[in-house]
Design a protein around this motif. Structure first.
Motif, PDB file in Angstrom:
ATOM      1  N   LEU A   1     -22.333 -22.927 -18.522  1.00  0.00           N
ATOM      2  CA  LEU A   1     -22.204 -22.988 -19.811  1.00  0.00           C
ATOM      3  C   LEU A   1     -21.517 -23.892 -20.777  1.00  0.00           C
ATOM      4  O   LEU A   1     -20.170 -23.794 -19.996  1.00  0.00           O
ATOM      5  CB  LEU A   1     -21.768 -21.383 -20.587  1.00  0.00           C
ATOM      6  CG  LEU A   1     -21.202 -21.600 -21.916  1.00  0.00           C
ATOM      7  CD1 LEU A   1     -22.864 -20.876 -22.891  1.00  0.00           C
ATOM      8  CD2 LEU A   1     -20.418 -19.761 -22.173  1.00  0.00           C
TER       9      LEU A   1
ATOM     10  N   ILE B   1     -19.797 -25.133 -24.019  1.00  0.00           N
ATOM     11  CA  ILE B   1     -19.737 -25.289 -25.579  1.00  0.00           C
ATOM     12  C   ILE B   1     -18.583 -26.365 -26.124  1.00  0.00           C
ATOM     13  O   ILE B   1     -17.891 -26.127 -27.474  1.00  0.00           O
ATOM     14  CB  ILE B   1     -19.306 -23.650 -25.905  1.00  0.00           C
ATOM     15  CG1 ILE B   1     -17.245 -23.230 -25.006  1.00  0.00           C
ATOM     16  CG2 ILE B   1     -19.968 -22.388 -25.226  1.00  0.00           C
ATOM     17  CD1 ILE B   1     -16.770 -22.108 -25.581  1.00  0.00           C
TER      18      ILE B   1
ATOM     19  N   LEU C   1     -23.846 -24.484 -27.782  1.00  0.00           N
ATOM     20  CA  LEU C   1     -23.456 -23.761 -26.952  1.00  0.00           C
ATOM     21  C   LEU C   1     -25.194 -24.447 -26.415  1.00  0.00           C
ATOM     22  O   LEU C   1     -25.631 -23.890 -26.763  1.00  0.00           O
ATOM     23  CB  LEU C   1     -23.324 -22.747 -27.349  1.00  0.00           C
ATOM     24  CG  LEU C   1     -22.848 -21.371 -26.703  1.00  0.00           C
ATOM     25  CD1 LEU C   1     -22.289 -20.230 -26.878  1.00  0.00           C
ATOM     26  CD2 LEU C   1     -24.262 -20.792 -25.779  1.00  0.00           C
TER      27      LEU C   1
ATOM     28  N   ARG D   1     -20.673 -18.006 -15.427  1.00  0.00           N
ATOM     29  CA  ARG D   1     -19.859 -17.801 -16.536  1.00  0.00           C
ATOM     30  C   ARG D   1     -21.189 -16.745 -17.523  1.00  0.00           C
ATOM     31  O   ARG D   1     -22.246 -17.161 -17.224  1.00  0.00           O
ATOM     32  CB  ARG D   1     -19.544 -19.346 -17.524  1.00  0.00           C
ATOM     33  CG  ARG D   1     -20.053 -18.744 -18.756  1.00  0.00           C
ATOM     34  CD  ARG D   1     -18.223 -18.635 -19.582  1.00  0.00           C
ATOM     35  NE  ARG D   1     -17.851 -18.482 -20.143  1.00  0.00           N
ATOM     36  CZ  ARG D   1     -17.640 -18.304 -21.852  1.00  0.00           C
ATOM     37  NH1 ARG D   1     -18.772 -16.875 -22.053  1.00  0.00           N
ATOM     38  NH2 ARG D   1     -17.009 -17.813 -22.695  1.00  0.00           N
TER      39      ARG D   1
ATOM     40  N   VAL E   1     -22.309 -14.676 -21.053  1.00  0.00           N
ATOM     41  CA  VAL E   1     -22.397 -15.673 -22.172  1.00  0.00           C
ATOM     42  C   VAL E   1     -21.964 -14.101 -23.341  1.00  0.00           C
ATOM     43  O   VAL E   1     -23.628 -12.864 -22.654  1.00  0.00           O
ATOM     44  CB  VAL E   1     -23.937 -16.099 -23.094  1.00  0.00           C
ATOM     45  CG1 VAL E   1     -23.929 -16.100 -24.298  1.00  0.00           C
ATOM     46  CG2 VAL E   1     -23.765 -17.313 -22.682  1.00  0.00           C
TER      47      VAL E   1
ATOM     48  N   GLN F   1     -14.271 -14.370 -32.543  1.00  0.00           N
ATOM     49  CA  GLN F   1     -13.968 -14.936 -31.234  1.00  0.00           C
ATOM     50  C   GLN F   1     -12.541 -14.921 -30.359  1.00  0.00           C
ATOM     51  O   GLN F   1     -12.030 -15.334 -29.965  1.00  0.00           O
ATOM     52  CB  GLN F   1     -13.132 -16.498 -32.401  1.00  0.00           C
ATOM     53  CG  GLN F   1     -13.992 -16.855 -33.664  1.00  0.00           C
ATOM     54  CD  GLN F   1     -13.977 -17.736 -34.262  1.00  0.00           C
ATOM     55  OE1 GLN F   1     -12.503 -17.785 -34.631  1.00  0.00           O
ATOM     56  NE2 GLN F   1     -14.608 -18.513 -34.919  1.00  0.00           N
TER      57      GLN F   1
ATOM     58  N   ARG G   1     -13.422 -12.725 -28.049  1.00  0.00           N
ATOM     59  CA  ARG G   1     -14.335 -13.384 -27.018  1.00  0.00           C
ATOM     60  C   ARG G   1     -15.865 -12.810 -26.823  1.00  0.00           C
ATOM     61  O   ARG G   1     -16.533 -13.711 -26.128  1.00  0.00           O
ATOM     62  CB  ARG G   1     -13.437 -13.493 -25.326  1.00  0.00           C
ATOM     63  CG  ARG G   1     -12.584 -14.251 -25.613  1.00  0.00           C
ATOM     64  CD  ARG G   1     -11.743 -14.163 -24.405  1.00  0.00           C
ATOM     65  NE  ARG G   1     -10.437 -14.400 -24.279  1.00  0.00           N
ATOM     66  CZ  ARG G   1      -9.013 -14.820 -23.628  1.00  0.00           C
ATOM     67  NH1 ARG G   1      -9.947 -14.337 -21.799  1.00  0.00           N
ATOM     68  NH2 ARG G   1      -8.316 -15.662 -22.821  1.00  0.00           N
TER      69      ARG G   1
ATOM     70  N   ASP H   1     -19.689 -15.016 -27.816  1.00  0.00           N
ATOM     71  CA  ASP H   1     -20.052 -16.029 -28.116  1.00  0.00           C
ATOM     72  C   ASP H   1     -20.663 -16.788 -29.111  1.00  0.00           C
ATOM     73  O   ASP H   1     -21.165 -17.012 -30.000  1.00  0.00           O
ATOM     74  CB  ASP H   1     -20.696 -16.454 -27.143  1.00  0.00           C
ATOM     75  CG  ASP H   1     -20.143 -16.521 -25.314  1.00  0.00           C
ATOM     76  OD1 ASP H   1     -18.962 -16.934 -25.595  1.00  0.00           O
ATOM     77  OD2 ASP H   1     -20.196 -15.629 -25.005  1.00  0.00           O
TER      78      ASP H   1
ATOM     79  N   GLU I   1     -23.793 -19.137 -32.664  1.00  0.00           N
ATOM     80  CA  GLU I   1     -22.209 -19.482 -32.439  1.00  0.00           C
ATOM     81  C   GLU I   1     -21.272 -18.539 -33.151  1.00  0.00           C
ATOM     82  O   GLU I   1     -21.120 -19.045 -34.907  1.00  0.00           O
ATOM     83  CB  GLU I   1     -23.033 -20.876 -32.284  1.00  0.00           C
ATOM     84  CG  GLU I   1     -23.481 -21.436 -31.220  1.00  0.00           C
ATOM     85  CD  GLU I   1     -23.209 -22.922 -30.759  1.00  0.00           C
ATOM     86  OE1 GLU I   1     -21.790 -23.009 -31.606  1.00  0.00           O
ATOM     87  OE2 GLU I   1     -24.029 -23.406 -30.459  1.00  0.00           O
TER      88      GLU I   1
ATOM     89  N   TYR J   1     -17.750 -19.131 -32.612  1.00  0.00           N
ATOM     90  CA  TYR J   1     -17.209 -20.165 -32.197  1.00  0.00           C
ATOM     91  C   TYR J   1     -17.287 -21.569 -33.756  1.00  0.00           C
ATOM     92  O   TYR J   1     -16.311 -22.733 -34.242  1.00  0.00           O
ATOM     93  CB  TYR J   1     -16.859 -20.452 -31.429  1.00  0.00           C
ATOM     94  CG  TYR J   1     -16.477 -20.032 -30.236  1.00  0.00           C
ATOM     95  CD1 TYR J   1     -14.598 -19.359 -29.850  1.00  0.00           C
ATOM     96  CD2 TYR J   1     -16.910 -19.173 -29.689  1.00  0.00           C
ATOM     97  CE1 TYR J   1     -13.829 -18.903 -29.076  1.00  0.00           C
ATOM     98  CE2 TYR J   1     -16.516 -17.920 -28.174  1.00  0.00           C
ATOM     99  CZ  TYR J   1     -14.637 -18.265 -28.767  1.00  0.00           C
ATOM    100  OH  TYR J   1     -14.081 -17.227 -27.584  1.00  0.00           O
TER     101      TYR J   1
END
Length: 419
Positions: free
Chosen positions: A4, A6, A11, A21, A23, A88, A91, A93, A111, A113
């Motif tokens: 991943l 980012i 992303l 990882r 998502v 966020q 956590r 994504d 996204e 973030y």
């Protein structure tokens, strides 16, 4: 399984790269658009379809909106309507919004973030076509995230047991759209799509002879050929420019031939006194893998179509069959016989490294790469009856494909990427 990115830019997920990882994505509650009432039943059905589709993606984890601090942090379906801070903190994504009115549905993924919109689509006349709309949206989402497409809307052709006969069917990898192609009786085997997705070639074993069957998806008709094809017709497959190839027994040995436009044996591609079957081409047509008994036991070989050079791919074991080369020509999936039964293995043509993808129980056979080169369909007897399953080139947990009653074998993916 996946890597991943980012930290720099959008992303993205490299489905062919290393790493594990996951998502995380939240599906936000659907909203009515411009004062229109929300069609509760349709909205719920659409969400269930999307959840089912996304559940096939091993690197995606759907997180309930209840896991967010304060619950749903959105007032609408646009990025400006969403407070991304709770995502966020949790956590998460990605988040998805859906908006409805009487005429159309809007779907978006953001996204969390950066607030960037990953994909946004609008569909009309959705009530009678909810499954197709869900598939199209998820296909666009997956393409935006990974750069690859074709999983949700590329059917699989396969052999299905029907009483004493075996017939050809197609189905979407999600288990929807089961469609019968043949009703010929006897044994109909080894189906393969043409590169444009308009034809399916297969072997028809009648009472007195082998025949080459060609199904035309536009006319829904099947033509059968046998003159000039010898006594046996095995594993037909489309190669470069949709030229058809097959293993034929013409002079007492089963070798691989190119077929003419009139479906007669042309030039010999692989010849010898041994059995050569199961050709498979990469997308460019520059590589062909096949099974041969030239070493005394069946093994996988690779032919460079430009130079004509043939080299052996598998060296371990005594029984390796059913090769399928990935569209990009990097990998070969094949059936390998172990002391515990047949299993699917993956061979890296660049490094020579091999990896076991499936672990039974029962027998796992007939691997077939999807159009993205990521998913692998195969047949397994792990439930007591052969059924179709999905895994990935990383060996993720297999998932059954619903094909109804009767055994299912020999999957082959439509790689045309046409909707």
């Amino acid at each position: 399984m996946t890597s991943l990115s980012i930290a720099q830019g959008p992303l993205t997920v490299d489905i062919h790269g290393p790493g594990q990882r996951m998502v995380n994505i939240v599906l936000l509650p659907p909203k009515g658009l411009k004062g229109a009432p929300l069609p509760e039943a349709a909205a719920k059905a659409f969400e269930e379809l999307v959840v089912n589709d996304l559940s096939y993606i091993p690197f995606l984890k759907i997180v309930p909106v209840t896991k967010l601090l304060g619950g749903d942090p959105s007032k609408g379906v646009m990025g400006a309507d969403i407070d991304f801070k709770p995502f966020q903190l949790a956590r998460v994504d990605l988040c998805m919004t859906t908006g409805w009115n009487g005429q159309y549905i809007e779907g978006r993924v953001f996204e969390t973030y950066s607030g960037r919109r990953v994909v946004g689509k609008s569909y009309r006349d959705v009530h009678a076509n909810l499954p197709q709309v869900a598939d199209r949206f998820c296909s666009s989402f997956l393409e935006a995230l990974t750069g690859k497409k074709g999983f949700f809307d590329s059917p699989i052709v396969f052999v299905k047991q029907d009483g004493k006969s075996k017939e050809i069917f197609t189905v979407l990898p999600q288990g929807r759209g089961l469609t019968r192609i043949t009703q010929l009786g006897g044994f109909n085997l080894s189906p393969a799509w043409s590169g444009d997705g308009k034809q399916i070639a297969f072997t028809h074993i009648a009472k007195n002879r082998h025949e080459l069957g060609i199904y035309d998806s536009e006319t829904k008709k099947i033509n059968r050929y046998y003159k000039g094809l010898g006594n046996t017709i095995i594993s037909p497959v489309y190669g470069p420019d949709d030229t058809l190839y097959a293993a034929l027994n013409i002079n007492g040995a089963t070798n691989i031939y190119e077929l003419s436009k009139s479906y007669k044996a042309g030039k010999t591609l692989i010849s010898g006194p041994y059995i050569d079957v199961s050709p498979s081409f990469d997308r460019t047509g520059s590589k062909m893998v096949f099974t041969s008994g030239r070493a005394g036991n069946p093994h996988i070989y690779l032919k460079d179509m430009k130079t004509g050079e043939i080299r052996r791919v598998t060296t371990t074991g005594k029984y390796n069959t059913h090769p399928c080369i990935s569209p990009d020509g990097r990998f070969v999936a094949y059936t390998h016989q172990t002391s515990d039964g047949h299993r699917i293995y993956l061979h890296d043509l660049g490094t020579g490294r091999e990896k076991q993808l499936t672990f039974g129980p029962g027998n796992d056979e007939y691997p077939a790469f999807g159009p993205d080169g990521y998913f692998v369909a195969f047949a397994s007897s792990r439930s007591g009856e052969y059924k179709l399953y999905l895994t990935t080139r990383h060996g993720d947990t297999p998932r059954i494909i619903s094909t109804g009653k009767g055994g299912a074998f020999a999957p082959a993916w439509d790689t045309s990427l046409q909707w």
